[in-house]
Design a protein around this motif. Sequence first.
Motif, short mmCIF file in Angstrom:
data_model
loop_
_atom_site.label_atom_id
_atom_site.label_comp_id
_atom_site.label_asym_id
_atom_site.label_seq_id
_atom_site.Cartn_x
_atom_site.Cartn_y
_atom_site.Cartn_z
N ILE A 154 0.83 -1.21 0.00
CA ILE A 154 0.00 0.00 0.00
C ILE A 154 0.86 1.26 0.00
CG2 ILE A 154 -0.30 0.31 2.50
CD1 ILE A 154 -3.31 0.70 1.90
N LEU A 155 2.03 1.21 0.66
CA LEU A 155 2.93 2.36 0.65
C LEU A 155 3.59 2.54 -0.72
CD1 LEU A 155 4.66 2.22 4.17
CD2 LEU A 155 2.84 3.75 3.38
N VAL A 156 3.83 1.44 -1.43
CA VAL A 156 4.35 1.52 -2.80
C VAL A 156 3.32 2.21 -3.70
CG1 VAL A 156 5.02 0.19 -4.83
CG2 VAL A 156 5.88 -0.47 -2.58
N ILE A 157 2.06 1.85 -3.51
CA ILE A 157 0.99 2.47 -4.30
C ILE A 157 0.93 3.97 -4.04
CG2 ILE A 157 -1.53 2.58 -4.58
CD1 ILE A 157 -1.58 -0.44 -4.06
N TYR A 158 1.01 4.36 -2.76
CA TYR A 158 1.00 5.78 -2.44
C TYR A 158 2.21 6.49 -3.04
CZ TYR A 158 1.68 10.08 0.21
OH TYR A 158 1.91 11.38 0.56
N ALA A 159 3.38 5.86 -2.95
CA ALA A 159 4.60 6.48 -3.49
C ALA A 159 4.47 6.76 -4.97
CB ALA A 159 5.79 5.56 -3.22
N LEU A 160 3.88 5.83 -5.71
CA LEU A 160 3.73 6.01 -7.16
C LEU A 160 2.65 7.04 -7.47
CD1 LEU A 160 3.97 2.30 -8.30
CD2 LEU A 160 5.72 4.06 -8.45
N ALA A 161 1.61 7.11 -6.64
CA ALA A 161 0.52 8.05 -6.89
C ALA A 161 0.94 9.49 -6.62
CB ALA A 161 -0.69 7.69 -6.03
N THR A 162 1.94 9.68 -5.74
CA THR A 162 2.31 11.04 -5.33
C THR A 162 3.77 11.38 -5.60
OG1 THR A 162 2.83 10.27 -3.09
CG2 THR A 162 0.58 11.02 -3.50
N ASP A 163 4.52 10.46 -6.23
CA ASP A 163 5.93 10.68 -6.51
C ASP A 163 6.73 10.94 -5.23
OD1 ASP A 163 8.13 10.79 -8.18
OD2 ASP A 163 7.98 12.95 -8.50
N THR A 164 6.48 10.10 -4.22
CA THR A 164 7.19 10.17 -2.95
C THR A 164 8.19 9.03 -2.87
OG1 THR A 164 5.20 11.10 -1.92
CG2 THR A 164 6.89 10.28 -0.43
N SER A 165 9.28 9.21 -2.13
CA SER A 165 10.32 8.19 -2.01
C SER A 165 9.79 6.93 -1.32
CB SER A 165 11.50 8.76 -1.20
OG SER A 165 12.38 7.72 -0.80
N VAL A 166 9.90 5.80 -2.00
CA VAL A 166 9.48 4.53 -1.41
C VAL A 166 10.34 4.18 -0.21
CG1 VAL A 166 9.14 2.07 -1.83
CG2 VAL A 166 8.63 3.71 -3.64
N GLY A 167 11.66 4.42 -0.32
CA GLY A 167 12.57 4.12 0.77
C GLY A 167 12.22 4.88 2.04
N ARG A 168 11.92 6.17 1.91
CA ARG A 168 11.55 6.97 3.09
C ARG A 168 10.23 6.49 3.69
NH1 ARG A 168 14.46 11.39 4.25
NH2 ARG A 168 15.99 12.07 2.71
N LEU A 169 9.30 6.13 2.85
CA LEU A 169 8.02 5.63 3.34
C LEU A 169 8.20 4.31 4.11
CD1 LEU A 169 5.79 6.41 0.25
CD2 LEU A 169 5.42 7.30 2.55
N PHE A 170 9.04 3.43 3.57
CA PHE A 170 9.29 2.16 4.26
C PHE A 170 9.90 2.39 5.64
CE2 PHE A 170 9.52 -1.16 0.59
CZ PHE A 170 8.19 -0.90 0.33
N LEU A 171 10.89 3.27 5.71
CA LEU A 171 11.53 3.54 7.00
C LEU A 171 10.56 4.23 7.95
CD1 LEU A 171 15.02 4.71 5.69
CD2 LEU A 171 14.51 2.58 6.89
N ALA A 172 9.71 5.10 7.43
CA ALA A 172 8.70 5.77 8.26
C ALA A 172 7.72 4.76 8.83
CB ALA A 172 7.97 6.82 7.45
N GLY A 173 7.43 3.72 8.08
CA GLY A 173 6.46 2.72 8.52
C GLY A 173 6.92 1.93 9.72
N ILE A 174 8.24 1.84 9.95
CA ILE A 174 8.74 1.09 11.10
C ILE A 174 8.30 1.75 12.40
CG2 ILE A 174 10.81 0.30 12.31
CD1 ILE A 174 12.22 0.19 9.60
N GLY A 175 8.56 3.05 12.53
CA GLY A 175 8.15 3.76 13.74
C GLY A 175 6.65 3.75 13.93
N ALA A 176 5.91 3.97 12.84
CA ALA A 176 4.45 3.99 12.92
C ALA A 176 3.90 2.63 13.34
CB ALA A 176 3.86 4.41 11.58
N GLY A 177 4.46 1.56 12.77
CA GLY A 177 4.00 0.22 13.12
C GLY A 177 4.22 -0.11 14.58
N LEU A 178 5.37 0.30 15.12
CA LEU A 178 5.65 0.05 16.53
C LEU A 178 4.71 0.84 17.44
CD1 LEU A 178 9.57 -0.02 16.49
CD2 LEU A 178 8.00 -1.96 16.62
N VAL A 179 4.37 2.05 17.04
CA VAL A 179 3.42 2.86 17.82
C VAL A 179 2.05 2.19 17.85
CG1 VAL A 179 2.10 5.03 17.79
CG2 VAL A 179 4.58 5.08 17.56
N ILE A 180 1.59 1.73 16.69
CA ILE A 180 0.28 1.06 16.63
C ILE A 180 0.29 -0.20 17.49
CG2 ILE A 180 -1.37 -0.08 15.10
CD1 ILE A 180 -0.14 1.72 12.83
N ALA A 181 1.36 -0.98 17.40
CA ALA A 181 1.47 -2.20 18.21
C ALA A 181 1.44 -1.86 19.69
CB ALA A 181 2.74 -2.95 17.85
#
Length: 427
Positions: A154-181
């Motif tokens: 889903i983050l890859v889809i967002y990256a392509l839809a908005t021309d955002t860095s996939v690598g930055r989104l992946f790294l951002a997801g780590i902190g967000a996932g731990l917060v949700i958990a």
Amino acid sequence: MISLLLLFLACLFFALRVPVSIAMALATLIAFVAAGIPLRVVASQMVFGVDSYALLAVPFFVYAGNVMNVGGITERIFTFARALFGWMTGGLAQVNVAASVIFAGMSGSALADLAGLGAVEMRAMRENGYPAGFSAGITLASCTIGPIVPPSIILVIYALATDTSVGRLFLAGIGAGLVIAACLMVHVYIHVKRTRAEWGRPERFSGARVRLTAREGLPAILAPVVILAALAFGVTTPSELGAVASLYALMVALWYRSMDWAKLWQALTSTVTTTAVIMLLFAVAGAMNFVIARERVAHEAAIWMAEAVTNPVLGILAINLFLVVIGMFLEGPIAILVIAPILIDVVAGYGMDPVTFGVMLSFNVLIGMITPPVGIGLFVGARVAGITPERTLRATMPFLVPLFVGLAIIAFVPAVTLWLPGLVMGP
């Protein structure tokens, strides 16, 4: 006006239960005709919609999740998580959340988590006296972590839809996932303490058991470490990371001798089917976004929101409420392809980084996956748990509280999503 017609027709077709890709295609064709745009442009925009190197990551991530489910890797991940986290108040409910975080490091799909690992988790909870509804509720809530922690389709889809860095989104997801958990684990702890539920008693901790399950499940447990290390140290690009994940998953399944030709064929056919649906959505969304961009909808929406709500906090809160409603009616990839290009300029006006917005938007639509009326996760979870969707919905409602708390932290504490990308990849 044409954009409003397009969105109205798409929603109308959705309500009439027309298949999503066909509904979007019909609405787009009618919008092209109404706008007087030559229909040959539809074909060119559909081709342009899938003409992206980063899209190669999608089938590989899907394949990795399928291999783990048919190859027995999920069982070993759950066994290790149980030995390591079963001592906590809440017992297997805490294990459920922790196992989803570990599993998320290999699969980019919430439904892969729900149908594969979720089945293992709910079976173990049922055998240990946990109510079926509670088991289904915590499993549905924890499966939303999967697509946030990298790798994430889903983050890859967002990256392509908005021309955002996939690598930055992946790294951002780590902190967000731990917060949700963490939010889910705290909720489980409070619930068990308040109700004094006998089924939520912790299991006895055993260091020997942890070492044994870690040794037996080491190849599976190391998968997230290998994948994230390859990304963090620049060994592979985010697109190539999908190939690394799928290859490693296959090697682990072969190491455990749990893969045969029938299971391999099952994983491949499921991957082809899922990928075809995603690619068709991308193609149709390419033509749809052409109409929306032609009318400068994103620009006008940004101006309107800036004039209507000047306070950034209230503006972001209003956007989240809007996204929650959208997530109830549109499936995740569709919502992102339609909404992200429009709202990215709006949130930029409130000072929100596109990486933070990507994680926030993705988590919003994932919450929508477990809420009615569309809520495909509810139906999958109900089938896995062996209870009705109505009962599953009632059991899931209390877990929306920690999920919304996690969403608020992601939205209003930028460091959660921006610290790690800045540390690894620079400003």
